[in-house]
Design a protein around this motif. Structure first.
Motif: not given
Lengths: 254, 252
Positions: A113-114, A117-118, A162, A166, B136, B138, B146
């Motif tokens: 997800m990150s 989205r990021v 997770r 990144m 992370l 965000h 999210y």
């Protein structure tokens, strides 16, 4: 970007005169230390000594009172737009004591997800990478399991994957095994050992002295908001220099 | 008695369904449903915005919204409706259709109530999830969208539905400012018949009951579907509903 590319021999993390207070209580009383690139530093010390606070200041989950923290060439605590801080944070992996997986997402969604989205990574690339990471932490078969269906050790391994998704050059661990049942500590430490062997720069608050002995390049002993000792593990464990460290180690053995 | 009710429905079903339309404004059940759906559709996003504003550390956002929510929650809906109906044309000079006045009032009023539900859901999650998302990389709003809201809103589905049901029931208050809804139609029928108020308003009650009951059913089914999709992953809500069931399951 105005950030200079750091040369390869500059430290990954530089702490300079870091101080922090909660009201009148000073938690960090001037921390000066470096973490070299590829180095694994284990931070230990009695509870309330400031070790968790210290590691949380490195990605600015906690603000500091004075001093500076340079991570990968970036001054983390300088005034900056929120966007820039988000970008810097995305380059520092953080693993929590309580895992903090997102319970509404499956393991693989937690990981992918990150980046999507990021960082705007395309979905297929992010999921391919997430699959790889799950394999790396030994949970390829749990991709579609939700956090509540995983054991604590499995959850923490997903949390590590997770953070790795990144692609941070540095990983911070805040007591990653303290919330685990004893039989699950090993599987998490094994993943962390693998990371260290791959050359990841790591800062790790832990009470696992076996891990410190095997994996750490250096141990920082923190007491009352100061780094009291900083030494290679064999030296720290066999010949602690200060009486406070000696007392801490003997308390651990009992 | 039942034959009276059937006769009323037979004679007035079109009025009950769409009011005077097409000779007048759309009314009856159609207007009630339209008003309810629009009110809920607007109140929901408004409530999230209000909740986020109340959680904001910026005083410019936080204070006015907190004042608005406190005020709205402390004043009867009927008063807000009458205010909107009489004051807005006075102040602006514009004539506002009663349907629109009712819609806006409902959105503000129920939005305020719902915002407290949403805020409660967010606060109940604790710091860990937000911290993990921020660590992370965000942004605050990204983390909300999210990570926080999908969990918080899911956890408060039952309370959200209560507010939705209340919204539908509150559309009846539009009667006092002549919103031509189902209640208005029933009242017209009652004025014509004069002798059968119980039968007329029984029909009205039954229709509202069916609408609200259907919504509750949809909510339960939605909740189950999400729970199933998360495959036993939401231990908190499951445990909560179990405990509630234990409290509310009484021999009838």
């Amino acid at each position: 970007m105005n950030t200079t590319v750091p040369s390869n021999n500059s430290p990954m993390i530089q702490l300079k005169g870091v101080r922090k207070s909660y009201g009148i209580y000073e938690v960090l009383k001037g921390i000066d230390a470096d973490v070299a690139r590829g180095e694994v530093v284990v931070i230990c010390g009695p509870s309330g000594s400031g070790k968790s606070t210290l590691i949380r200041t490195v990605n600015r989950l906690e603000e500091i009172g004075s001093g500076s923290i340079i991570c990968d060439g970036n001054n983390i605590h300088r005034p900056m737009p929120a966007k820039e801080l988000n970008r810097l944070r995305s380059r520092i992996g953080f693993v929590f004591q309580s895992f903090n997986l997102f319970p509404h997402l499956s393991a693989i969604d937690n990981i992918a997800m990150s980046p999507i989205r990021v960082k705007g990574v395309p979905r297929d690339v992010a999921y391919a990478k997430a699959t790889q990471l799950l394999e790396r932490v030994g949970l390829a078969d749990k991709a579609h399991a939700y956090p509540a269906q995983l054991s604590g050790g499995q959850q923490q391994r997903v949390a590590i994957a997770r953070a790795l998704a990144m692609e941070p050059p540095v990983m911070l661990f805040d007591e990653p095994t303290s919330a685990l049942d004893p039989e699950m500590v090993g599987e998490v430490l094994a993943v962390m050992k693998g990371l260290a062997a791959d050359g990841m720069t790591m800062m790790c608050v832990t009470h696992e002295m076996g891990f410190a002995r095997d994996v750490a390049d250096r141990v920082w002993f923190i007491d009352q908001g100061q780094i009291v000792e900083s030494a290679p593990p064999e030296q720290f464990f066999s010949r602690p220099q200060t009486t406070r460290a000696q007392r801490f180690l003997s308390d651990l053995r009992h | 008695m039942i034959s009276d009710i059937i006769a009323i429905i037979r004679d007035y079903w079109l009025l009950l369904l769409i009011g005077q339309y097409p000779n007048g404004p759309l009314g009856g059940l159609a207007a009630t449903l339209l008003l309810s759906v629009l009110a809920i559709a607007f109140a929901f996003p408004v409530s999230i915005a209000l909740a986020l504003a109340r959680l904001s550390k910026a005083p410019l956002l936080n204070w006015p919204v907190t004042a608005l929510v406190y005020f709205t929650r402390g004043v009867p809906l009927l008063m807000l409706i009458l205010w909107g109906y009489f004051l807005v044309p006075l102040v602006t000079g514009a004539s506002v259709p009663s349907f629109l006045t009712m819609l806006v009032t409902l959105v503000v009023y129920q939005g305020a109530f719902l915002s407290e539900v949403v805020r409660g859901g967010i606060v109940a999650l604790g710091h860990g999830q937000m911290e993990a998302a921020r660590a992370l990389g965000h942004s605050y709003l990204g983390a909300m969208r999210y990570v926080i809201l999908p969990q918080a809103l899911y956890n408060v589905i039952p309370s959200i539905i209560s507010v939705f049901v209340a919204t539908i029931k509150d559309t009846t208050l539009g009667y006092v400012i002549n919103v031509p809804d189902l209640t208005f139609a029933a009242s017209q029928i009652n004025n014509q018949l004069l002798t059968q108020p119980f039968q007329v308003f029984f029909i009205l009650a039954a229709v509202y009951y069916v609408i609200c009951w259907s919504l509750s059913r949809v909510a339960v089914l939605t909740e189950r579907r999400i729970t199933r999709r998360r495959a036993g992953t939401a231990p908190q809500p499951t445990a909560k509903s179990l405990k509630l069931a234990a409290l509310t399951d009484q021999p009838s």
